[in-house]
Design a protein around this motif. Sequence first.
Motif, PDB file in Angstrom:
ATOM      1  N   ALA A 189       0.810  -1.258   0.069  1.00 34.84           N
ATOM      2  CA  ALA A 189       0.010  -0.042   0.023  1.00 34.84           C
ATOM      3  C   ALA A 189       0.808   1.190   0.014  1.00 34.84           C
ATOM      4  N   ILE A 190       2.041   1.203   0.985  1.00 30.96           N
ATOM      5  CA  ILE A 190       2.814   2.619   0.778  1.00 30.96           C
ATOM      6  C   ILE A 190       3.404   2.571  -0.623  1.00 30.96           C
ATOM      7  N   ALA A 191       3.804   1.560  -1.406  1.00 34.13           N
ATOM      8  CA  ALA A 191       4.616   1.663  -2.282  1.00 34.13           C
ATOM      9  C   ALA A 191       3.649   2.257  -3.653  1.00 34.13           C
ATOM     10  N   LEU A 192       2.208   1.980  -3.446  1.00 35.98           N
ATOM     11  CA  LEU A 192       1.253   2.247  -4.595  1.00 35.98           C
ATOM     12  C   LEU A 192       0.957   3.620  -4.152  1.00 35.98           C
ATOM     13  N   ARG A 193       0.851   4.147  -2.960  1.00 39.76           N
ATOM     14  CA  ARG A 193       0.399   5.439  -2.570  1.00 39.76           C
ATOM     15  C   ARG A 193       1.473   6.175  -1.375  1.00 39.76           C
ATOM     16  N   PRO A 194       2.795   6.268  -1.627  1.00 41.17           N
ATOM     17  CA  PRO A 194       3.466   6.822  -0.805  1.00 41.17           C
ATOM     18  C   PRO A 194       3.181   7.971   0.287  1.00 41.17           C
ATOM     19  N   GLY A 195       2.084   8.954  -0.243  1.00 37.30           N
ATOM     20  CA  GLY A 195       1.591  10.010   0.830  1.00 37.30           C
ATOM     21  C   GLY A 195       0.592   9.783   1.609  1.00 37.30           C
ATOM     22  N   SER A 196       0.083   8.326   1.555  1.00 41.17           N
ATOM     23  CA  SER A 196      -0.846   8.032   2.548  1.00 41.17           C
ATOM     24  C   SER A 196      -0.332   7.568   3.828  1.00 41.17           C
ATOM     25  N   ARG A 197      -1.332   8.102   4.791  1.00 38.59           N
ATOM     26  CA  ARG A 197      -0.901   7.587   6.256  1.00 38.59           C
ATOM     27  C   ARG A 197      -1.285   6.044   6.642  1.00 38.59           C
ATOM     28  N   LYS A 198      -2.258   5.770   5.867  1.00 37.68           N
ATOM     29  CA  LYS A 198      -3.089   4.526   6.241  1.00 37.68           C
ATOM     30  C   LYS A 198      -2.051   3.361   6.353  1.00 37.68           C
ATOM     31  N   GLY A 199      -1.173   3.237   5.144  1.00 41.99           N
ATOM     32  CA  GLY A 199      -0.235   2.328   4.990  1.00 41.99           C
ATOM     33  C   GLY A 199       0.827   2.166   5.992  1.00 41.99           C
TER      34      GLY A 199
END
Length: 322
Positions: free
Chosen positions: A276-286
């Motif tokens: 999830a972090i790799a796909l959306r680095p700016g998201s806190r949820k990952g």
Amino acid sequence: MSDLISIVIPYYNGDIERLEATLDTVRDQSHSPMEILLIDDGSEAEFAARMGEVATRYGARRIRQDNSGPGAARNLGAAEARGDWIAFLDADDIWHPDKLAAQLAHARQPGNGGKVILTRTGTVGVDGTLYKENRYDTFGATEAFVARLLRGGVHSFTSALFMHRDTFAALNGFDRRLRYREDHYFLLRAARERGVSCLPDRLSDRVLHDNSYTAAAKRPAAADLYARQVRFADAVAEIDPAFVSSAFLADEALRIGKQKAGSGDTGQALAMAARAIALRPGSRKGWLLALAAPAARLVPGRFAHWKPQSGLAQTSPVQKVT
């Protein structure tokens, strides 16, 4: 316009008693179907034999195919159907007595003949306790409906699908490439190409029973679950240029990771958090999932609601169906 309805039920190594309960609700319909087609999707010999006995008892037409998935089984049933209308039903779901009559009447209203017709559905226990009601009629216009569908907000609807055979043919049936979310992909195309209309009454229910809990407990590895979502996303991207696969897959990685964390599988949860972090680095949820995964193992009760099905199984019931 004809009122002849064919019922298509895919079956694979299922609970025979649940299948009988399902067929009882077909037999009790106020508008009787012209035929029931039981599509055996390559069941093992013991299950196939018992299913054949059930088919004979209920006057159903049994058709067998090599194991190809539920979508392919439904396609075969629709191809063999003799009725002008087709209603799909899963082998452990149940219908309310006026389900077919209400959908047929709705389909006959001006402007509805070529649409896919749904009803509200429920998720119930074997004793009739209602845990959740799915109100698809409240989702609004087509794009809002599609958005909810892609977010996982439309589920347990397959046994509510009702349409004219020409509509099913125009949509080319269920995509055989997909063995998971093939029903979502079909409904997405239906919403955009033919239109979907939903009755406000709950007339179809998904039943949570011992075998369904067991199946949930034996869920595949996170990587396999994620691969299924990738195949679904690839199919959606083919027909929707505005679809953002990376955002969708980031959300799915988070969902799968939470399930694995809730089951105490820290390693798989962390793998999905990294995805999830790799796909959306700016998201806190990952990052939050990456922190929660080890904690879920140390304090399992804190995250028990993340386990597959646990949210329904442990939620206070809404009511008992009478």
